[in-house]
Design a protein around this motif. Structure first.
Motif, PDB file in Angstrom:
ATOM      1  N   SER A 334       6.632  -4.450   0.546  1.00  0.00           N
ATOM      2  CA  SER A 334       7.429  -5.566   0.039  1.00  0.00           C
ATOM      3  C   SER A 334       6.521  -6.574  -0.650  1.00  0.00           C
ATOM      4  O   SER A 334       5.454  -6.907  -0.143  1.00  0.00           O
ATOM      5  N   THR A 335       6.962  -7.013  -1.818  1.00  0.00           N
ATOM      6  CA  THR A 335       6.253  -8.118  -2.475  1.00  0.00           C
ATOM      7  C   THR A 335       6.977  -9.441  -2.249  1.00  0.00           C
ATOM      8  O   THR A 335       6.332 -10.488  -2.144  1.00  0.00           O
ATOM      9  N   SER A 336       8.300  -9.400  -2.146  1.00  0.00           N
ATOM     10  CA  SER A 336       9.052 -10.649  -1.991  1.00  0.00           C
ATOM     11  C   SER A 336       8.751 -11.328  -0.659  1.00  0.00           C
ATOM     12  O   SER A 336       8.673 -12.559  -0.581  1.00  0.00           O
ATOM     13  N   LYS A 337       8.542 -10.546   0.401  1.00  0.00           N
ATOM     14  CA  LYS A 337       8.257 -11.141   1.706  1.00  0.00           C
ATOM     15  C   LYS A 337       6.862 -11.745   1.770  1.00  0.00           C
ATOM     16  O   LYS A 337       6.558 -12.510   2.685  1.00  0.00           O
ATOM     17  N   CYS A 338       6.022 -11.380   0.843  1.00  0.00           N
ATOM     18  CA  CYS A 338       4.639 -11.877   0.826  1.00  0.00           C
ATOM     19  C   CYS A 338       4.367 -12.742  -0.408  1.00  0.00           C
ATOM     20  O   CYS A 338       3.213 -12.856  -0.847  1.00  0.00           O
ATOM     21  N   ALA A 339       5.402 -13.372  -0.946  1.00  0.00           N
ATOM     22  CA  ALA A 339       5.219 -14.176  -2.154  1.00  0.00           C
ATOM     23  C   ALA A 339       4.226 -15.306  -1.941  1.00  0.00           C
ATOM     24  O   ALA A 339       3.468 -15.678  -2.855  1.00  0.00           O
ATOM     25  N   ALA A 340       4.194 -15.869  -0.732  1.00  0.00           N
ATOM     26  CA  ALA A 340       3.277 -16.981  -0.462  1.00  0.00           C
ATOM     27  C   ALA A 340       1.851 -16.513  -0.208  1.00  0.00           C
ATOM     28  O   ALA A 340       0.911 -17.313  -0.296  1.00  0.00           O
ATOM     29  N   ASP A 341       1.662 -15.238   0.090  1.00  0.00           N
ATOM     30  CA  ASP A 341       0.336 -14.700   0.392  1.00  0.00           C
ATOM     31  C   ASP A 341       0.335 -13.215   0.048  1.00  0.00           C
ATOM     32  O   ASP A 341       0.383 -12.349   0.921  1.00  0.00           O
ATOM     33  N   PRO A 342       0.257 -12.882  -1.245  1.00  0.00           N
ATOM     34  CA  PRO A 342       0.465 -11.491  -1.666  1.00  0.00           C
ATOM     35  C   PRO A 342      -0.677 -10.559  -1.270  1.00  0.00           C
ATOM     36  O   PRO A 342      -1.818 -10.979  -1.081  1.00  0.00           O
ATOM     37  N   ASN A 343      -0.333  -9.296  -1.163  1.00  0.00           N
ATOM     38  CA  ASN A 343      -1.341  -8.257  -1.013  1.00  0.00           C
ATOM     39  C   ASN A 343      -1.989  -7.989  -2.368  1.00  0.00           C
ATOM     40  O   ASN A 343      -1.353  -8.133  -3.419  1.00  0.00           O
ATOM     41  N   VAL A 344      -3.258  -7.567  -2.345  1.00  0.00           N
ATOM     42  CA  VAL A 344      -4.021  -7.366  -3.578  1.00  0.00           C
ATOM     43  C   VAL A 344      -4.642  -5.973  -3.554  1.00  0.00           C
ATOM     44  O   VAL A 344      -5.340  -5.606  -2.597  1.00  0.00           O
ATOM     45  N   VAL A 345      -4.391  -5.194  -4.597  1.00  0.00           N
ATOM     46  CA  VAL A 345      -5.014  -3.884  -4.787  1.00  0.00           C
ATOM     47  C   VAL A 345      -5.904  -3.979  -6.012  1.00  0.00           C
ATOM     48  O   VAL A 345      -5.426  -4.187  -7.127  1.00  0.00           O
ATOM     49  N   ARG A 346      -7.206  -3.844  -5.832  1.00  0.00           N
ATOM     50  CA  ARG A 346      -8.147  -4.019  -6.926  1.00  0.00           C
ATOM     51  C   ARG A 346      -8.395  -2.696  -7.656  1.00  0.00           C
ATOM     52  O   ARG A 346      -8.214  -1.602  -7.105  1.00  0.00           O
ATOM     53  N   SER A 347      -8.845  -2.836  -8.884  1.00  0.00           N
ATOM     54  CA  SER A 347      -9.031  -1.674  -9.750  1.00  0.00           C
ATOM     55  C   SER A 347     -10.191  -0.789  -9.320  1.00  0.00           C
ATOM     56  O   SER A 347     -10.340   0.336  -9.811  1.00  0.00           O
ATOM     57  N   SER A 348     -11.032  -1.237  -8.403  1.00  0.00           N
ATOM     58  CA  SER A 348     -12.148  -0.422  -7.921  1.00  0.00           C
ATOM     59  C   SER A 348     -11.696   0.689  -6.975  1.00  0.00           C
ATOM     60  O   SER A 348     -12.500   1.563  -6.613  1.00  0.00           O
ATOM     61  N   ASN A 349     -10.439   0.683  -6.552  1.00  0.00           N
ATOM     62  CA  ASN A 349      -9.895   1.792  -5.775  1.00  0.00           C
ATOM     63  C   ASN A 349      -9.653   2.988  -6.694  1.00  0.00           C
ATOM     64  O   ASN A 349      -9.275   2.821  -7.852  1.00  0.00           O
ATOM     65  N   THR A 350      -9.861   4.213  -6.177  1.00  0.00           N
ATOM     66  CA  THR A 350      -9.613   5.422  -6.969  1.00  0.00           C
ATOM     67  C   THR A 350      -8.758   6.393  -6.174  1.00  0.00           C
ATOM     68  O   THR A 350      -8.722   6.346  -4.930  1.00  0.00           O
ATOM     69  N   VAL A 351      -8.085   7.285  -6.900  1.00  0.00           N
ATOM     70  CA  VAL A 351      -7.234   8.263  -6.233  1.00  0.00           C
ATOM     71  C   VAL A 351      -7.241   9.576  -7.004  1.00  0.00           C
ATOM     72  O   VAL A 351      -7.314   9.593  -8.237  1.00  0.00           O
ATOM     73  N   THR A 352      -7.183  10.676  -6.249  1.00  0.00           N
ATOM     74  CA  THR A 352      -6.937  12.004  -6.803  1.00  0.00           C
ATOM     75  C   THR A 352      -5.867  12.664  -5.949  1.00  0.00           C
ATOM     76  O   THR A 352      -5.626  12.284  -4.806  1.00  0.00           O
ATOM     77  N   GLY A 353      -5.195  13.662  -6.510  1.00  0.00           N
ATOM     78  CA  GLY A 353      -4.221  14.436  -5.765  1.00  0.00           C
ATOM     79  C   GLY A 353      -2.995  13.665  -5.344  1.00  0.00           C
ATOM     80  O   GLY A 353      -2.329  14.039  -4.371  1.00  0.00           O
ATOM     81  N   ALA A 354      -2.645  12.593  -6.076  1.00  0.00           N
ATOM     82  CA  ALA A 354      -1.461  11.791  -5.736  1.00  0.00           C
ATOM     83  C   ALA A 354      -0.270  12.273  -6.538  1.00  0.00           C
ATOM     84  O   ALA A 354      -0.394  12.591  -7.727  1.00  0.00           O
TER      85      ALA A 354
END
Length: 366
Positions: A334-354
């Motif tokens: 959920s993003t709406s429930k965390c509007a006051a303190d959002p979660n952050v996913v940075r571009s340095s994360n990588t993924v394969t096989g998704a």
């Protein structure tokens, strides 16, 4: 003159009562007590049997090291003696020093606590025992592996937990500021797969009546999980971060998702319901058998509305291989429930096989 003086004193000396001698049993008891005090004061206590280990745990004092010899130790091992910041208590041994609890047995209390003839089945239980260091040994074939209750500032380093019925390591009942590092956890949830977490931080809101602070949450805050190998055959989440906890660090771990069960919504490496965690530089893989939905997930339990559950967490530098099965490496529920303190996913994360991608929210540079 001197002879006359002595002659006059002799009747008095003979009439004086003899000094009382303590009974033989009292002498023996005093010697045992003194020996016990010397043992308690010893800097290093060597143990080689289950009885010796139980006694050493019961008599431990700040600054002491309890050293395990190789071998299996069968019993209910509970530590209730506190160390201090300046003088922690250490329990150490080689990997082939193995703690096994063949329980549980007896009538369990409504809220777990030692005593009353009840054996919890835990491999090692620290109860109101802050400032301990647990290093090197193994826990196996128990109901739970290592459980910390009301035991902050505990460091678990280089410990191996495997083949347990439920979770591997549990920081519970406000066991804050702890560290789990360079350890290994495999084969959990052998009896209850949905409760076979590798590492469990805090307690579900429904259990705060037992494990929360008076009238509040289980604040097992600021726990660091660093450099561990978790999996394969961890049947539930490799790390379950419960609501009401905050400020922890999950860094440099290796997650092997082989064998995750999918029971009780256990279908990811890490489930984050707490807030303000940093999740960085971990490596996760998945391969059958098992049930796998996403690498990392957040959830926002509504049972504890006073907390921003599942908010304010940051992912960076994580490498995820979802094996062609998982949807997102990092799924933010959920993003709406965390509007006051959002979660952050940075571009340095990588993924394969998704099957779907890196994440379901916009990526932040960095």
């Amino acid at each position: 003159m001197r002879r006359a003086l002595l002659t006059g004193l002799l009747p008095l000396l003979l009439a004086a009562p003899a000094a009382a001698m303590p009974p033989a049993g009292a002498v023996v008891g005093a010697e045992v007590a003194e020996a016990g005090e010397k043992t308690a004061r010893a800097a290093v206590v060597e143990v080689a049997t289950a009885a010796q280990l139980a006694g050493a745990l019961a008599a431990a004092v700040p600054g002491q090291t309890i050293r395990l010899a190789s071998g299996e130790y069968h019993g209910a091992f509970v530590a209730r003696r506190p160390g201090t910041s300046a003088a922690p208590i250490t329990l150490t041994g080689p990997a082939d020093a193995v703690l096994v609890n063949d329980g549980p047995s007896g009538a369990a209390p409504s809220c777990p606590m030692p005593g009353g003839g009840w054996d919890s089945g835990y491999g090692l239980w620290l109860y109101e025992a802050p400032y301990w260091r647990l290093t090197g040994f193994t826990v196996k074939d128990s109901k739970k592996g290592v459980v910390l209750d009301a035991s902050p500032h505990v460091v678990i380093d280089g410990v191996y937990v495997h083949h347990v019925e439920d979770e591997g390591v549990h920081f519970r009942r406000s066991s804050s500021d702890g560290v789990l590092r360079d350890s290994r956890i495999t084969h959990t949830g052998l009896v209850q797969p949905g409760y076979g977490e590798g590492v469990y931080l805090g307690s579900a809101g429904s259990n705060w009546g037992c494990h929360g602070n008076t009238g509040g949450a289980d604040r097992s805050d600021r726990v660091q999980v660093i450099g561990n190998t978790i999996g394969p055959y961890v049947a539930a989440e490799h790390i379950d971060v419960k609501e009401g906890t905050s400020g922890g660090l999950i860094s440099g771990n290796t997650f092997d998702g082989t064998g995750v069960s999918g029971q009780n919504s256990a279908d990811s490496w890490v489930d984050v319901k707490g807030s303000g965690y940093t999740i960085e530089n971990n490596t996760g893989t998945f391969a059958p058998p098992g049930t796998f939905a996403n690498g990392y997930e957040t959830h926002n339990p509504a049972t504890t509305p006073s907390f921003l559950n599942g908010c304010g967490n940051v992912w960076r530098g994580n490498r995820s291989d979802l094996g062609g099965v998982g949807g997102y490496a990092i799924k933010i529920t959920s993003t709406s429930k965390c509007a006051a303190d959002p979660n952050v996913v940075r571009s340095s994360n990588t993924v394969t096989g998704a099957t779907r991608g890196l994440t379901n929210i916009p990526v932040t540079p960095g």
